[in-house]
Scaffold this active site. Sequence first.
Site, PDB file in Angstrom:
ATOM      1  N   HIS A  16      10.766  -9.158   5.947  1.00  0.00           N
ATOM      2  CA  HIS A  16      10.240 -10.257   5.117  1.00  0.00           C
ATOM      3  C   HIS A  16      10.469 -11.612   5.807  1.00  0.00           C
ATOM      4  CE1 HIS A  16      11.330  -7.441   1.565  1.00  0.00           C
ATOM      5  NE2 HIS A  16      10.010  -7.458   1.616  1.00  0.00           N
ATOM      6  N   LYS A  40       9.164  -1.926 -13.090  1.00  0.00           N
ATOM      7  CA  LYS A  40      10.159  -1.500 -12.091  1.00  0.00           C
ATOM      8  C   LYS A  40      11.545  -1.972 -12.532  1.00  0.00           C
ATOM      9  CE  LYS A  40       7.484  -1.953  -7.765  1.00  0.00           C
ATOM     10  NZ  LYS A  40       7.493  -2.743  -6.531  1.00  0.00           N
ATOM     11  N   SER A 127      13.008  -2.662   1.845  1.00  0.00           N
ATOM     12  CA  SER A 127      14.146  -2.942   0.955  1.00  0.00           C
ATOM     13  C   SER A 127      14.796  -1.618   0.555  1.00  0.00           C
ATOM     14  CB  SER A 127      13.677  -3.676  -0.294  1.00  0.00           C
ATOM     15  OG  SER A 127      13.113  -4.915   0.052  1.00  0.00           O
TER      16      SER A 127
HETATM   17  P1  ADP Z   1       6.181  -5.187  -3.214  1.00  0.00           P
HETATM   18  O1  ADP Z   1       7.010  -4.544  -4.292  1.00  0.00           O
HETATM   19  O2  ADP Z   1       5.195  -6.203  -3.728  1.00  0.00           O
HETATM   20  O3  ADP Z   1       5.567  -4.263  -2.193  1.00  0.00           O
HETATM   21  P2  ADP Z   1       8.119  -5.946  -1.187  1.00  0.00           P
HETATM   22  O4  ADP Z   1       9.203  -6.950  -1.359  1.00  0.00           O
HETATM   23  O5  ADP Z   1       8.542  -4.535  -0.945  1.00  0.00           O
HETATM   24  O6  ADP Z   1       7.245  -6.113  -2.467  1.00  0.00           O
HETATM   25  O7  ADP Z   1       7.152  -6.398  -0.022  1.00  0.00           O
HETATM   26  C1  ADP Z   1       6.448  -7.604  -0.056  1.00  0.00           C
HETATM   27  C2  ADP Z   1       5.437  -7.612   1.074  1.00  0.00           C
HETATM   28  O8  ADP Z   1       6.137  -7.613   2.324  1.00  0.00           O
HETATM   29  C3  ADP Z   1       4.496  -6.401   1.118  1.00  0.00           C
HETATM   30  O9  ADP Z   1       3.221  -6.824   1.567  1.00  0.00           O
HETATM   31  C4  ADP Z   1       5.140  -5.498   2.139  1.00  0.00           C
HETATM   32  O10 ADP Z   1       4.185  -4.647   2.769  1.00  0.00           O
HETATM   33  C5  ADP Z   1       5.690  -6.539   3.120  1.00  0.00           C
HETATM   34  N1  ADP Z   1       6.827  -6.023   3.899  1.00  0.00           N
HETATM   35  C6  ADP Z   1       7.895  -5.352   3.441  1.00  0.00           C
HETATM   36  N2  ADP Z   1       8.726  -5.006   4.453  1.00  0.00           N
HETATM   37  C7  ADP Z   1       8.137  -5.475   5.594  1.00  0.00           C
HETATM   38  C8  ADP Z   1       8.463  -5.411   6.985  1.00  0.00           C
HETATM   39  N3  ADP Z   1       9.550  -4.768   7.422  1.00  0.00           N
HETATM   40  N4  ADP Z   1       7.639  -6.011   7.869  1.00  0.00           N
HETATM   41  C9  ADP Z   1       6.515  -6.621   7.431  1.00  0.00           C
HETATM   42  N5  ADP Z   1       6.125  -6.696   6.145  1.00  0.00           N
HETATM   43  C10 ADP Z   1       6.921  -6.135   5.229  1.00  0.00           C
END
Ligand code: ADP
Length: 159
Positions: A16, A40, A127
């Site tokens: 992120h 969630k 995460s």
């Molecule tokens: P959500 O529950 O909306 O998927 P996340 O916090 O898991 O929320 O992810 C937010 C965004 O960041 C999503 O578009 C996800 O694909 C992206 N993301 C998560 N981890 C990574 C990573 N390691 N590298 C790039 N983008 C990521």
Amino acid sequence: MKAIYPGSFDPITYGHVDIIKRAACMFDELIVVIMINEEKTPLFSTEERLEMLKETVGDIPHVTIQASKGLTVDFAHREGASVIIRGIRAVMDYEYELQQSTVNMMLADDIETVFLLAKPMYSFLSSSSAKTVAYHQGDLSRFVPDNIAKRLKEKLHQQ
Ligand code: ADP
């Protein structure tokens, strides 16, 4: 131009952080927004996630942090943002993101979703993988910044 980067950030990872740094260079303003999803059950409360985001990316120029309920496109409209940033790690993300961004297109055709590809070094990172490693007392140094690793350990210890 103003963009938003919505997500759960439960907790924020290096993946992120990388997307936030790259998007902050592309737009005049970037709002990182915790979208509160009542379906969630997050590990961290909204307040804790806000604090963690502020500690980790609060000092990056052009970046602000918020939390919101409801539809992402409604939040973007309220903030006057015309771009939604999302990250893509693998085909699995693509399918989900395609569905979400198509729904958003149907709801608001004045808002574009811009996808940034994950750096290869972060493409394994999520995460939930950070939470699993923390749960088993593994090395979190390549997953999350130290302040987040500390909070993850404390949280799992409390439970
Ligand atoms: P959500 O529950 O909306 O998927 P996340 O916090 O898991 O929320 O992810 C937010 C965004 O960041 C999503 O578009 C996800 O694909 C992206 N993301 C998560 N981890 C990574 C990573 N390691 N590298 C790039 N983008 C990521």
